[in-house]
Design a protein around this motif. Sequence first.
Motif, PDB file in Angstrom:
ATOM      1  N   MET A  49      55.947  71.094  15.254  1.00 63.08           N
ATOM      2  CA  MET A  49      56.749  70.233  14.390  1.00 63.08           C
ATOM      3  C   MET A  49      57.865  71.015  13.737  1.00 63.08           C
ATOM      4  N   ASP A  50      59.002  70.334  13.505  1.00 67.42           N
ATOM      5  CA  ASP A  50      60.107  70.921  12.756  1.00 67.42           C
ATOM      6  C   ASP A  50      59.928  70.548  11.294  1.00 67.42           C
ATOM      7  N   VAL A  51      59.440  71.500  10.516  1.00 65.50           N
ATOM      8  CA  VAL A  51      59.143  71.254   9.112  1.00 65.50           C
ATOM      9  C   VAL A  51      60.258  71.804   8.245  1.00 65.50           C
ATOM     10  N   HIS A  52      60.622  71.041   7.224  1.00 66.56           N
ATOM     11  CA  HIS A  52      61.701  71.450   6.319  1.00 66.56           C
ATOM     12  C   HIS A  52      61.396  72.808   5.680  1.00 66.56           C
ATOM     13  N   GLY A  53      62.354  73.706   5.734  1.00 70.24           N
ATOM     14  CA  GLY A  53      62.228  75.021   5.102  1.00 70.24           C
ATOM     15  C   GLY A  53      61.623  76.088   5.989  1.00 70.24           C
ATOM     16  N   LEU A  54      61.024  75.652   7.122  1.00 67.89           N
ATOM     17  CA  LEU A  54      60.346  76.630   7.972  1.00 67.89           C
ATOM     18  C   LEU A  54      61.333  77.499   8.747  1.00 67.89           C
ATOM     19  N   MET A  55      62.497  76.934   9.094  1.00 66.12           N
ATOM     20  CA  MET A  55      63.503  77.716   9.816  1.00 66.12           C
ATOM     21  C   MET A  55      63.994  78.878   8.958  1.00 66.12           C
ATOM     22  N   ASP A  56      64.227  78.610   7.663  1.00 67.63           N
ATOM     23  CA  ASP A  56      64.658  79.687   6.759  1.00 67.63           C
ATOM     24  C   ASP A  56      63.587  80.767   6.655  1.00 67.63           C
ATOM     25  N   LYS A  57      62.326  80.341   6.622  1.00 66.27           N
ATOM     26  CA  LYS A  57      61.221  81.306   6.552  1.00 66.27           C
ATOM     27  C   LYS A  57      61.185  82.162   7.815  1.00 66.27           C
ATOM     28  N   ASN A  58      61.409  81.540   8.972  1.00 63.17           N
ATOM     29  CA  ASN A  58      61.410  82.273  10.236  1.00 63.17           C
ATOM     30  C   ASN A  58      62.533  83.298  10.280  1.00 63.17           C
ATOM     31  N   ILE A  59      63.706  82.900   9.794  1.00 58.70           N
ATOM     32  CA  ILE A  59      64.850  83.821   9.762  1.00 58.70           C
ATOM     33  C   ILE A  59      64.507  85.046   8.914  1.00 58.70           C
ATOM     34  N   LYS A  60      63.883  84.797   7.771  1.00 57.77           N
ATOM     35  CA  LYS A  60      63.503  85.900   6.884  1.00 57.77           C
ATOM     36  C   LYS A  60      62.448  86.789   7.551  1.00 57.77           C
ATOM     37  N   GLU A  61      61.470  86.166   8.204  1.00 56.12           N
ATOM     38  CA  GLU A  61      60.416  86.934   8.880  1.00 56.12           C
ATOM     39  C   GLU A  61      61.004  87.824   9.964  1.00 56.12           C
ATOM     40  N   ILE A  62      61.909  87.272  10.765  1.00 57.58           N
ATOM     41  CA  ILE A  62      62.523  88.037  11.848  1.00 57.58           C
ATOM     42  C   ILE A  62      63.389  89.162  11.289  1.00 57.58           C
ATOM     43  N   ASP A  63      64.139  88.847  10.238  1.00 55.90           N
ATOM     44  CA  ASP A  63      65.005  89.861   9.617  1.00 55.90           C
ATOM     45  C   ASP A  63      64.172  91.035   9.111  1.00 55.90           C
ATOM     46  N   GLU A  64      63.092  90.751   8.398  1.00 58.78           N
ATOM     47  CA  GLU A  64      62.251  91.815   7.835  1.00 58.78           C
ATOM     48  C   GLU A  64      61.626  92.666   8.938  1.00 58.78           C
ATOM     49  N   GLN A  65      61.144  92.011   9.985  1.00 58.59           N
ATOM     50  CA  GLN A  65      60.500  92.745  11.077  1.00 58.59           C
ATOM     51  C   GLN A  65      61.515  93.561  11.875  1.00 58.59           C
ATOM     52  N   TYR A  66      62.708  92.998  12.079  1.00 61.57           N
ATOM     53  CA  TYR A  66      63.753  93.725  12.803  1.00 61.57           C
ATOM     54  C   TYR A  66      64.143  94.998  12.047  1.00 61.57           C
ATOM     55  N   ARG A  67      64.330  94.848  10.734  1.00 61.60           N
ATOM     56  CA  ARG A  67      64.700  96.006   9.920  1.00 61.60           C
ATOM     57  C   ARG A  67      63.610  97.083   9.973  1.00 61.60           C
ATOM     58  N   LYS A  68      62.360  96.640   9.950  1.00 61.78           N
ATOM     59  CA  LYS A  68      61.256  97.603   9.986  1.00 61.78           C
ATOM     60  C   LYS A  68      61.215  98.333  11.325  1.00 61.78           C
ATOM     61  N   ILE A  69      61.393  97.590  12.410  1.00 68.68           N
ATOM     62  CA  ILE A  69      61.367  98.196  13.751  1.00 68.68           C
ATOM     63  C   ILE A  69      62.486  99.213  13.911  1.00 68.68           C
ATOM     64  N   GLU A  70      63.676  98.862  13.436  1.00 71.89           N
ATOM     65  CA  GLU A  70      64.852  99.717  13.620  1.00 71.89           C
ATOM     66  C   GLU A  70      65.059 100.724  12.490  1.00 71.89           C
ATOM     67  N   GLY A  71      64.186 100.687  11.489  1.00 75.59           N
ATOM     68  CA  GLY A  71      64.321 101.625  10.377  1.00 75.59           C
ATOM     69  C   GLY A  71      65.505 101.327   9.489  1.00 75.59           C
ATOM     70  N   ILE A  72      65.848 100.041   9.364  1.00 79.77           N
ATOM     71  CA  ILE A  72      66.979  99.618   8.535  1.00 79.77           C
ATOM     72  C   ILE A  72      66.493  99.269   7.142  1.00 79.77           C
ATOM     73  N   VAL A  73      67.223  99.676   6.121  1.00 78.21           N
ATOM     74  CA  VAL A  73      66.848  99.422   4.736  1.00 78.21           C
ATOM     75  C   VAL A  73      66.757  97.917   4.479  1.00 78.21           C
ATOM     76  N   SER A  74      65.790  97.504   3.652  1.00 79.77           N
ATOM     77  CA  SER A  74      65.604  96.090   3.344  1.00 79.77           C
ATOM     78  C   SER A  74      66.494  95.662   2.176  1.00 79.77           C
ATOM     79  N   ILE A  75      66.697  94.354   2.062  1.00 78.32           N
ATOM     80  CA  ILE A  75      67.459  93.814   0.930  1.00 78.32           C
ATOM     81  C   ILE A  75      66.764  94.177  -0.376  1.00 78.32           C
ATOM     82  N   GLU A  76      65.439  94.092  -0.374  1.00 77.21           N
ATOM     83  CA  GLU A  76      64.666  94.417  -1.576  1.00 77.21           C
ATOM     84  C   GLU A  76      64.904  95.858  -2.012  1.00 77.21           C
TER      85      GLU A  76
END
Length: 332
Positions: A49-76
Amino acid sequence: MSERKDFCIECRKECYYSLRKQYVKKLIKDKEYTFEITEAFCEECGMKMDVHGLMDKNIKEIDEQYRKIEGIVSIEDIEKVINIYKIGKAPLSIALGFGEITITRYLMGQVPSKEYSDVIKKVLASPKYMMDKLEENKDKIAETAYKKAYEAAKEMRDLFSVSKKMLNVISYIFEKMEEITPLALQKILYFIQGFNLAIYGKEMVKEECKAWEHGPVFREVYDIFKDFKYNPIEDDRFVIFENTESELDINEKEIIDLVINTFGVYSAKTLERITHSETPWIEARLGYDDGIPSNVLISKNSMKDYFKRIDEKYNIETEDGVRKYIKKILEK
């Protein structure tokens, strides 16, 4: 059944849905990555299902994991740099040799290059490096911003006035405990030192402990956290020591966990009461009335001898043994 509901295009009605972790593959800059994201599934038909707000959560999840894999500093972590060094986004950009709005872009989600990310990570890990960058670009930054950031960097550098082991121990305590006040931290450190001396015959940290009015105190640690007074410590500066568990051996971590899991459940005032009932503090305070300051050391030998006797009686190498000891003390 889940309490979450949204419109299912397969069932053509509002349906309950559940959230599950799923693996997806993404191609980024010609390189394939596997990310774990959260997806919603209809509890009636089982379709996605396409649930409201889930796409934004997915973008954040992918961003955090990508940064971790590549050793890129996080926004936090970029936000922590700003808070730690008390510097604005534009002055920080200039101090680091970036364009004036670079940090602003990064905070809005733009992913830094590896080169720029490494600079930010180095600033987060080294106050001395931050001081060097501020000095290097001093003429390009407003004087007020420069002075405020430079003073904050100096304060950070002063953290290193205690041993690296002490900083690692405190960082591990912060990681394990949801919150802790300066007074409680002092007592937890005291028990960690005493237990390590008794059980393994050696100090956990090199710092000396003093018999202050409100119990054992490591003066150097007191100076770091005194501004928090009786409030829980919330100190972004200790991000520098995150992920340093490997610098503590298994025995050291077991001692810290033992103390946190037993003494750590009590209030700071209760821990103070416990230490006031123990021989090392009592003997070091001989001749001092209540309310009279003292800088007399609590010797490591007295701590070792006392807790060895306690170990022989209660077996403080186990949590049950420590709890029995605490209960006996508090019954007095």
